[in-house]
Design a protein around this motif. Structure first.
Motif, mmCIF file in Angstrom:
data_model
loop_
_atom_site.group_PDB
_atom_site.id
_atom_site.type_symbol
_atom_site.label_atom_id
_atom_site.label_comp_id
_atom_site.label_asym_id
_atom_site.label_seq_id
_atom_site.Cartn_x
_atom_site.Cartn_y
_atom_site.Cartn_z
ATOM 1 N N VAL A 90 0.940 -1.284 0.113
ATOM 2 C CA VAL A 90 0.064 -0.041 -0.160
ATOM 3 C C VAL A 90 0.911 1.120 0.095
ATOM 4 N N THR A 91 1.754 1.271 0.905
ATOM 5 C CA THR A 91 2.558 2.542 1.059
ATOM 6 C C THR A 91 3.360 2.921 -0.168
ATOM 7 N N THR A 92 4.040 1.824 -1.126
ATOM 8 C CA THR A 92 4.510 2.011 -2.516
ATOM 9 C C THR A 92 3.477 2.669 -3.430
ATOM 10 N N VAL A 93 2.479 1.630 -3.444
ATOM 11 C CA VAL A 93 1.472 2.283 -4.543
ATOM 12 C C VAL A 93 0.824 3.551 -4.316
ATOM 13 N N CYS A 94 0.584 3.746 -3.171
ATOM 14 C CA CYS A 94 0.036 5.245 -2.795
ATOM 15 C C CYS A 94 1.184 6.395 -2.955
ATOM 16 N N GLU A 95 2.330 6.050 -2.733
ATOM 17 C CA GLU A 95 3.435 7.071 -3.054
ATOM 18 C C GLU A 95 3.706 7.275 -4.427
ATOM 19 N N ILE A 96 3.508 6.377 -5.377
ATOM 20 C CA ILE A 96 3.961 6.350 -6.765
ATOM 21 C C ILE A 96 2.713 6.989 -7.536
ATOM 22 N N ALA A 97 1.428 6.579 -7.028
ATOM 23 C CA ALA A 97 0.188 6.998 -7.494
ATOM 24 C C ALA A 97 -0.439 8.428 -6.735
ATOM 25 N N GLY A 98 0.688 9.045 -6.028
ATOM 26 C CA GLY A 98 -0.012 9.963 -5.216
ATOM 27 C C GLY A 98 -0.927 11.250 -5.982
ATOM 28 N N PRO A 99 -0.502 11.694 -7.056
ATOM 29 C CA PRO A 99 -1.225 12.559 -7.730
ATOM 30 C C PRO A 99 -2.601 11.863 -8.140
ATOM 31 N N ALA A 100 -2.617 10.775 -8.794
ATOM 32 C CA ALA A 100 -3.730 10.266 -9.317
ATOM 33 C C ALA A 100 -4.765 9.942 -7.995
ATOM 34 N N ALA A 101 -4.220 9.587 -6.810
ATOM 35 C CA ALA A 101 -4.913 9.231 -5.719
ATOM 36 C C ALA A 101 -5.565 10.604 -5.354
ATOM 37 N N LYS A 102 -4.757 11.618 -5.223
ATOM 38 C CA LYS A 102 -5.215 12.866 -4.626
ATOM 39 C C LYS A 102 -6.558 13.237 -5.530
ATOM 40 N N LYS A 103 -6.367 13.023 -6.901
ATOM 41 C CA LYS A 103 -7.645 13.519 -7.691
ATOM 42 C C LYS A 103 -8.616 12.445 -7.526
ATOM 43 N N ALA A 104 -8.559 11.288 -7.553
ATOM 44 C CA ALA A 104 -9.705 10.335 -7.162
ATOM 45 C C ALA A 104 -10.296 10.663 -5.837
ATOM 46 N N GLU A 105 -9.459 11.089 -4.958
ATOM 47 C CA GLU A 105 -9.915 11.360 -3.494
ATOM 48 C C GLU A 105 -10.800 12.645 -3.499
ATOM 49 N N ASP A 106 -10.391 13.585 -4.348
ATOM 50 C CA ASP A 106 -11.203 14.811 -4.741
ATOM 51 C C ASP A 106 -12.346 14.559 -5.402
ATOM 52 N N GLU A 107 -12.433 13.471 -6.243
ATOM 53 C CA GLU A 107 -13.700 12.987 -6.925
ATOM 54 C C GLU A 107 -14.704 12.107 -5.998
ATOM 55 N N GLY A 108 -14.480 11.734 -4.883
ATOM 56 C CA GLY A 108 -15.337 11.080 -3.714
ATOM 57 C C GLY A 108 -14.818 9.879 -3.552
ATOM 58 N N PHE A 109 -13.894 9.329 -4.036
ATOM 59 C CA PHE A 109 -13.161 8.135 -3.564
ATOM 60 C C PHE A 109 -12.520 8.640 -2.143
ATOM 61 N N GLY A 110 -12.321 7.387 -1.295
ATOM 62 C CA GLY A 110 -11.622 7.597 -0.116
ATOM 63 C C GLY A 110 -10.100 7.814 -0.163
ATOM 64 N N PRO A 111 -9.465 7.953 0.879
ATOM 65 C CA PRO A 111 -7.960 8.062 0.785
ATOM 66 C C PRO A 111 -7.304 6.996 0.109
#
Length: 184
Positions: A90-111
Motif C-alpha cells: 500500500v505504501t509504495t502504490v500510494c506514493e507512486i500514484a500520489g497525484p492520481a490518488a489525490k485526484k480520485a479522492e477529490d472526486e469522492g473516493f476515499g484516501p
C-alpha cells in the motif's frame, strides 16, 4: 482485474480509467531510445503525494529514491509500481500514484490507504504473482513531452497477459525529481 478495480487500486478513476491514449499527439519511442523525458500522470508532480501516519504496509524498496528523468526512469518507476501492486504494498502504490490518488479522492473516493486494500482483493493471485515481476516494453511507450509518457497496458510484459480492460493505460509524469502515475 478490471479497469475499475485497478483504478481504485491506484486511487480511483484518475489513475487507470481516465488514462490518455497514446494517439493523442505523442511520439512512439523506438526500442533503443533513451529519451530524457517521460511521465505518468501520477509519477512525479509538484504536489506532494497523499501520505498517512500509519501506513498499512511497508515497501521492500524505497519508493522515494531518486529516479532518472529519462524514459528509462519512468519505466523503472512504473515497474516498481506494478511490483508493489503484486506485493500488496500500500505504501509504495500510494506514493507512486500520489497525484492520481489525490485526484480520485477529490472526486469522492476515499484516501488511497483505504481504497487500495479493497482493490487488492479484486486482483487474482495469479495476476498478483505476474505483476511482481512484470516489465515494460519501451518500444510501446509514447513520449508526450519531456516530462510525460504514456504506458499502454500492451507494454506490460508478464506471465499473464494484461489488456486495457484489465490494467488500463498509464500516464507517467516527472515531477519534483520523481516519476508518478498521474492518470490511468
Amino acid at each position: 482485474m478490471s479497469a475499475r478495480a485497478l483504478s481504485v487500486l491506484t486511487v480511483g478513476t484518475a489513475l487507470l480509467i481516465a488514462g490518455c491514449s497514446s494517439s493523442e499527439g505523442g511520439t512512439a519511442l523506438p526500442a533503443s531510445s533513451s529519451a530524457a523525458t517521460g511521465s505518468t500522470t501520477a509519477s512525479i508532480t509538484a504536489s506532494a503525494p497523499t501520505t498517512t501516519s500509519n501506513p498499512p504496509s511497508t515497501s521492500t524498496q524505497p519508493a522515494t529514491s531518486a529516479v532518472s528523468s529519462s524514459v528509462d526512469g519512468a519505466i523503472q518507476r512504473y515497474e516498481a509500481f506494478l511490483g508493489a501492486i503484486g506485493r500488496e504494498d500500500v505504501t509504495t502504490v500510494c506514493e507512486i500514484a500520489g497525484p492520481a490518488a489525490k485526484k480520485a479522492e477529490d472526486e469522492g473516493f476515499g484516501p488511497c490507504e483505504q481504497t487500495i486494500p479493497i482493490t487488492f482483493q479484486m486482483i487474482s493471485p495469479t495476476q498478483k504473482r505476474a505483476l511482481r515481476s512484470a516489465t515494460v516494453d519501451e518500444s510501446r511507450i509514447t513520449e508526450d513531452s519531456a516530462t510525460k509518457v504514456e504506458i499502454p497496458a500492451s507494454a506490460v510484459k508478464a506471465s499473464v497477459k494484461f489488456t486495457d480492460s484489465d490494467l488500463g493505460d498509464a500516464t507517467m509524469e516527472y515531477r519534483g525529481g520523481k516519476w508518478y502515475v498521474v492518470d490511468n
